[in-house]
Design a protein around this motif. Structure first.
Motif, PDB file in Angstrom:
ATOM      1  N   GLU A  47      -0.906  -2.045   2.162  1.00 36.77           N
ATOM      2  CA  GLU A  47      -2.200  -2.394   2.753  1.00 36.77           C
ATOM      3  C   GLU A  47      -3.306  -2.422   1.707  1.00 36.77           C
ATOM      4  OE1 GLU A  47      -1.613  -0.685   7.299  1.00 36.77           O
ATOM      5  OE2 GLU A  47      -2.875   0.440   5.894  1.00 36.77           O
ATOM      6  N   GLY A  48      -3.075  -1.833   0.550  1.00 38.43           N
ATOM      7  CA  GLY A  48      -4.080  -1.818  -0.505  1.00 38.43           C
ATOM      8  C   GLY A  48      -3.970  -2.952  -1.489  1.00 38.43           C
ATOM      9  N   CYS A  49      -3.068  -3.885  -1.252  1.00 38.83           N
ATOM     10  CA  CYS A  49      -2.801  -4.996  -2.171  1.00 38.83           C
ATOM     11  C   CYS A  49      -3.328  -6.294  -1.572  1.00 38.83           C
ATOM     12  CB  CYS A  49      -1.302  -5.073  -2.428  1.00 38.83           C
ATOM     13  SG  CYS A  49      -0.687  -6.667  -2.991  1.00 38.83           S
ATOM     14  N   SER A  50      -4.264  -6.962  -2.250  1.00 37.12           N
ATOM     15  CA  SER A  50      -4.907  -8.153  -1.694  1.00 37.12           C
ATOM     16  C   SER A  50      -3.959  -9.343  -1.567  1.00 37.12           C
ATOM     17  CB  SER A  50      -6.108  -8.546  -2.549  1.00 37.12           C
ATOM     18  OG  SER A  50      -5.708  -8.865  -3.876  1.00 37.12           O
ATOM     19  N   SER A  51      -2.885  -9.369  -2.338  1.00 36.34           N
ATOM     20  CA  SER A  51      -1.943 -10.486  -2.258  1.00 36.34           C
ATOM     21  C   SER A  51      -0.820 -10.242  -1.255  1.00 36.34           C
ATOM     22  CB  SER A  51      -1.344 -10.770  -3.640  1.00 36.34           C
ATOM     23  OG  SER A  51      -0.687  -9.624  -4.150  1.00 36.34           O
ATOM     24  N   PRO A  86      -5.622   4.445   1.332  1.00 41.23           N
ATOM     25  CA  PRO A  86      -4.238   4.936   1.440  1.00 41.23           C
ATOM     26  C   PRO A  86      -3.511   4.275   2.600  1.00 41.23           C
ATOM     27  CG  PRO A  86      -5.784   6.594   2.236  1.00 41.23           C
ATOM     28  CD  PRO A  86      -6.615   5.483   1.658  1.00 41.23           C
ATOM     29  N   ASP A  87      -2.411   3.634   2.300  1.00 43.88           N
ATOM     30  CA  ASP A  87      -1.588   2.958   3.309  1.00 43.88           C
ATOM     31  C   ASP A  87      -0.906   4.025   4.164  1.00 43.88           C
ATOM     32  OD1 ASP A  87       0.406   1.554   4.720  1.00 43.88           O
ATOM     33  OD2 ASP A  87       0.722   0.156   3.063  1.00 43.88           O
ATOM     34  N   VAL A 192      -8.434  -2.284   8.027  1.00 37.93           N
ATOM     35  CA  VAL A 192      -8.647  -1.755   6.684  1.00 37.93           C
ATOM     36  C   VAL A 192     -10.152  -1.669   6.411  1.00 37.93           C
ATOM     37  CG1 VAL A 192      -8.166  -2.073   4.232  1.00 37.93           C
ATOM     38  CG2 VAL A 192      -6.462  -2.756   5.934  1.00 37.93           C
ATOM     39  N   ARG A 193     -10.604  -0.524   5.965  1.00 42.43           N
ATOM     40  CA  ARG A 193     -12.038  -0.281   5.786  1.00 42.43           C
ATOM     41  C   ARG A 193     -12.451  -0.063   4.337  1.00 42.43           C
ATOM     42  NH1 ARG A 193     -13.747   0.066  10.886  1.00 42.43           N
ATOM     43  NH2 ARG A 193     -12.300   0.854  12.478  1.00 42.43           N
ATOM     44  N   ALA A 194     -11.517  -0.111   3.432  1.00 42.06           N
ATOM     45  CA  ALA A 194     -11.843   0.090   2.014  1.00 42.06           C
ATOM     46  C   ALA A 194     -10.768  -0.581   1.171  1.00 42.06           C
ATOM     47  CB  ALA A 194     -11.940   1.585   1.690  1.00 42.06           C
ATOM     48  N   GLY A 195     -11.002  -0.610  -0.132  1.00 42.61           N
ATOM     49  CA  GLY A 195     -10.012  -1.187  -1.029  1.00 42.61           C
ATOM     50  C   GLY A 195     -10.048  -2.704  -1.055  1.00 42.61           C
ATOM     51  N   THR A 200     -10.369  -6.360   6.719  1.00 43.37           N
ATOM     52  CA  THR A 200      -9.241  -7.151   7.230  1.00 43.37           C
ATOM     53  C   THR A 200      -8.442  -6.353   8.249  1.00 43.37           C
ATOM     54  OG1 THR A 200      -9.062  -8.259   5.086  1.00 43.37           O
ATOM     55  CG2 THR A 200      -7.176  -8.452   6.586  1.00 43.37           C
ATOM     56  N   ARG A 201      -8.064  -7.019   9.324  1.00 43.64           N
ATOM     57  CA  ARG A 201      -7.165  -6.398  10.295  1.00 43.64           C
ATOM     58  C   ARG A 201      -5.754  -6.903  10.012  1.00 43.64           C
ATOM     59  NH1 ARG A 201      -5.418  -7.188  16.003  1.00 43.64           N
ATOM     60  NH2 ARG A 201      -5.312  -5.136  17.010  1.00 43.64           N
TER      61      ARG A 201
END
Length: 262
Positions: A47-51, A86-87, A192-195, A200-201
């Protein structure tokens, strides 16, 4: 991790009834593999990876369309967690599994999203044709047999998952065949609220929430029993698979708890 909340008992040996499917249980609560090998697809994501969201959506589309005749597992790694989000599905064990799979292929670099199909650790998932050809290369005659039985646990609200495994003569010649069982859930949503993915949901399917194994397989059949708690059952499915040291999947099998009617 869910692994810590679930007790596990190991059975020595396997009964003929387990692999033959003769248990008297509800038909929907048991599954047995056939003669054809069913490929296993492993997605390493975070969840912390934009790709990663495009790969997550790709997995969901494929599963909803029938799964391409394969079983799917989404392993969330934990090495992106220090970027600010944190995922909740991330696990060090998943990151370690990814590193081991990459090392077994003679490589060093892990990344997300990374899709593995059998010994292929960098499957071309973005292009339909090459990916389907990779899947087809993993089909053929099964080299192992698998059986899954889910049984109520004496009125305590939980259940026992019985796992049976045996090797065919061809599978017995494979280097270090190991049995694994993964518990998965579908339709898991995170805001997702950070990172990198802030705002993004995300939707996750086939997300691994518990992983058991590996158990080394020999020439004799083997069995394991997993004692599951009641809150681990709803919406959960289990994928058992036998995998060689080089990543080759000898067979895989899936059973869903929601199919059971007790």
């Amino acid at each position: 991790m869910a692994q810590q909340a679930i007790a596990m008992a190991v059975l020595l040996g396997v009964s003929a009834q387990l692999l033959a499917g003769e248990t008297g249980m509800e038909e929907a609560c048991r599954a047995r593999s056939g003669d054809a090998r069913v490929p296993l697809i492993e997605l390493y994501t975070s969840e912390g990876c934009s790709s990663c969201p495009p790969a997550d959506r790709w997995l969901t589309r494929q599963v909803e369309a029938g799964g391409l005749g394969a079983h799917w597992l989404a392993f969330h790694v934990d090495y992106w967690d220090d970027l600010g989000w944190p995922d909740r599905f991330g696990a060090a064990a998943h990151s370690e599994r990814q590193r081991q799979r990459v090392a077994a292929a003679g490589k060093r670099t892990v990344y997300t999203p990374q899709v593995m199909v059998g010994p292929e650790i960098s499957a071309m998932w973005r292009t339909d044709g090459p990916f389907r050809r990779r899947l087809d290369a993993e089909r053929g005659q099964a080299q192992a047999g698998l059986a899954l039985h889910l049984q109520p646990d004496g009125g305590a609200g939980g259940a026992r998952l019985h796992v049976g495994a045996s090797l065919t003569p061809a599978g017995a010649a494979t280097a270090s065949p190991r049995l694994w069982v993964a518990a998965t859930r579908d339709a898991q949503f995170t805001q997702v609220r950070a990172g990198e993915n802030a705002g993004t949901r995300l939707r996750h399917d086939r997300v691994v929430v518990a992983l058991w194994g590996p158990w080394m397989l020999g020439r004799r059949p083997d069995a394991q029993t997993l004692a599951l708690q009641a809150d681990e059952l709803a919406g959960t499915a289990w994928t058992a698979f036998v995998q060689a040291a080089d990543g080759t999947v000898l067979q895989s099998l899936r059973l869903e708890a929601d199919d059971c009617s007790w």
